[in-house]
Design a protein around this motif. Structure first.
Motif, PDB file in Angstrom:
ATOM      1  N   ARG A  50      40.260  49.587  45.764  1.00 33.54           N
ATOM      2  CA  ARG A  50      40.773  48.457  44.991  1.00 33.54           C
ATOM      3  C   ARG A  50      42.285  48.550  44.833  1.00 33.54           C
ATOM      4  O   ARG A  50      43.003  47.556  44.923  1.00 33.54           O
ATOM      5  CB  ARG A  50      40.103  48.424  43.617  1.00 33.54           C
ATOM      6  CG  ARG A  50      40.617  47.336  42.707  1.00 33.54           C
ATOM      7  CD  ARG A  50      40.468  45.966  43.347  1.00 33.54           C
ATOM      8  NE  ARG A  50      39.088  45.548  43.441  1.00 33.54           N
ATOM      9  CZ  ARG A  50      38.656  44.572  44.237  1.00 33.54           C
ATOM     10  NH1 ARG A  50      39.509  43.942  45.022  1.00 33.54           N
ATOM     11  NH2 ARG A  50      37.371  44.235  44.260  1.00 33.54           N
ATOM     12  N   PRO A  93      36.005  40.384  47.683  1.00 36.06           N
ATOM     13  CA  PRO A  93      35.160  41.064  46.695  1.00 36.06           C
ATOM     14  C   PRO A  93      34.677  42.435  47.189  1.00 36.06           C
ATOM     15  O   PRO A  93      34.379  42.626  48.369  1.00 36.06           O
ATOM     16  CB  PRO A  93      33.973  40.100  46.526  1.00 36.06           C
ATOM     17  CG  PRO A  93      34.519  38.769  46.907  1.00 36.06           C
ATOM     18  CD  PRO A  93      35.513  39.030  47.999  1.00 36.06           C
ATOM     19  N   SER A 108      30.030  35.889  44.633  1.00 35.97           N
ATOM     20  CA  SER A 108      31.287  36.650  44.635  1.00 35.97           C
ATOM     21  C   SER A 108      32.291  36.058  45.610  1.00 35.97           C
ATOM     22  O   SER A 108      33.470  35.893  45.286  1.00 35.97           O
ATOM     23  CB  SER A 108      31.029  38.125  44.964  1.00 35.97           C
ATOM     24  OG  SER A 108      30.441  38.255  46.248  1.00 35.97           O
ATOM     25  N   ASP A 155      33.692  44.442  41.981  1.00 32.39           N
ATOM     26  CA  ASP A 155      33.456  43.090  41.480  1.00 32.39           C
ATOM     27  C   ASP A 155      32.000  42.862  41.097  1.00 32.39           C
ATOM     28  O   ASP A 155      31.710  42.009  40.261  1.00 32.39           O
ATOM     29  CB  ASP A 155      33.869  42.061  42.541  1.00 32.39           C
ATOM     30  CG  ASP A 155      35.362  42.113  42.823  1.00 32.39           C
ATOM     31  OD1 ASP A 155      36.138  41.719  41.934  1.00 32.39           O
ATOM     32  OD2 ASP A 155      35.749  42.548  43.914  1.00 32.39           O
ATOM     33  N   ASP A 156      31.086  43.598  41.730  1.00 26.17           N
ATOM     34  CA  ASP A 156      29.666  43.442  41.414  1.00 26.17           C
ATOM     35  C   ASP A 156      28.916  44.680  41.894  1.00 26.17           C
ATOM     36  O   ASP A 156      29.469  45.517  42.615  1.00 26.17           O
ATOM     37  CB  ASP A 156      29.093  42.190  42.080  1.00 26.17           C
ATOM     38  CG  ASP A 156      27.863  41.649  41.353  1.00 26.17           C
ATOM     39  OD1 ASP A 156      27.332  42.360  40.469  1.00 26.17           O
ATOM     40  OD2 ASP A 156      27.425  40.528  41.666  1.00 26.17           O
ATOM     41  N   LEU A 205      35.880  33.888  44.727  1.00 25.88           N
ATOM     42  CA  LEU A 205      37.168  34.256  45.317  1.00 25.88           C
ATOM     43  C   LEU A 205      37.829  33.033  45.953  1.00 25.88           C
ATOM     44  O   LEU A 205      39.017  32.801  45.779  1.00 25.88           O
ATOM     45  CB  LEU A 205      36.969  35.344  46.381  1.00 25.88           C
ATOM     46  CG  LEU A 205      38.235  35.727  47.148  1.00 25.88           C
ATOM     47  CD1 LEU A 205      39.221  36.441  46.246  1.00 25.88           C
ATOM     48  CD2 LEU A 205      37.897  36.589  48.341  1.00 25.88           C
TER      49      LEU A 205
END
Length: 248
Positions: free
Chosen positions: A66, A73, A112, A93-94, A116
């Protein structure tokens, strides 16, 4: 149908990591579970990180990925037991449980990637203005500002800052920047990038020169604003650290 990058050390098949993928029509490319795998990779709609084992390592890798600036995502694939320890500061993100059915997996990927796209599209009238923290680049007028102060940039300095601002946080090698900013027909060496980075930092000023960060042995990135950054930082990144002393 989405294009997915699956980072895993189980390189036999994607269905070994997430069986539901075998029942979906997404295109999956498998890469080693390491940050370097995201350099020079094809464009993808999402990145899946295999976190079924070694949760501590998965956490650090997720944070590092990240921080290096992927602009799609990032979804973690974990076991049901691993789900109990995943936290927001991992930077994902998930989260997907490895036993999730195809309907759930497909829905999470759709949501997701759809969110975005919604963020990227933004207001149509502002499409020529690039904002990253205090950096504002206006493509229409070829002007760049930092905290409201207009920067006196050459054409290449402007193009370099614009390209980095278009992908905040993402790390680019010198060769990538040379190709994207100077073009494939440019015959100069990557040293040119170092020179322009140094000059651009000087024009940002001593207070803001760290906005352009150096990732050791990789390249450069525009540092994300503090509110958008992960709790972790790239090991070895100290701004000018990787540059050679005489830029000329």
């Amino acid at each position: 149908m989405s294009t997915l990058l699956l980072l895993t050390n189980s390189l036999s098949s994607s269905t070994e990591v997430l069986p539901a993928l075998g029942l979906l029509h997404h295109h999956v490319r498998i890469l080693p579970a390491e940050p370097a795998a995201l350099v020079d990779t094809p464009r993808a709609d999402a990145v899946l990180l295999d976190g079924r084992q070694e949760l501590a390592q998965t956490r650090e890798l997720s944070r590092l990925i990240r921080t290096t600036g992927i602009d799609v995502p990032l979804l973690l694939v974990v076991t049901e037991g691993g789900l109990a320890v995943v936290a927001a500061d991992w930077g994902a993100d998930d989260v997907l449980i490895d036993t999730a059915g195809p309907v759930e997996v497909d829905a999470r990927i759709r949501l997701s990637t759809g969110w975005l796209k919604l963020k990227q599209d933004g207001p149509e009238e502002d499409s020529q203005v690039i904002r990253s923290g205090e950096v504002v680049v206006d493509e229409a007028t070829y002007t760049a500002k930092l905290g409201g102060r207009v920067l006196d940039l050459t054409f290449k300095e402007f193009e370099l800052l614009k390209y980095l601002a278009q992908h905040p946080g993402r790390v680019f090698t010198r060769q990538q920047l040379l190709q994207e900013v100077w073009g494939y027909d440019y015959f100069g060496g990557t040293r040119t990038v170092d020179v322009h980075i140094r000059r651009l930092r000087a024009k940002l000023g001593a207070e803001h020169e760290m906005l352009i960060g150096t990732v050791r042995n990789v390249g450069y990135r525009l540092v994300l604003p503090p509110a958008a950054r992960s709790a972790s930082t790239v090991a070895g990144e100290t701004g000018r650290e990787a540059e050679t002393p005489n830029d000329g």
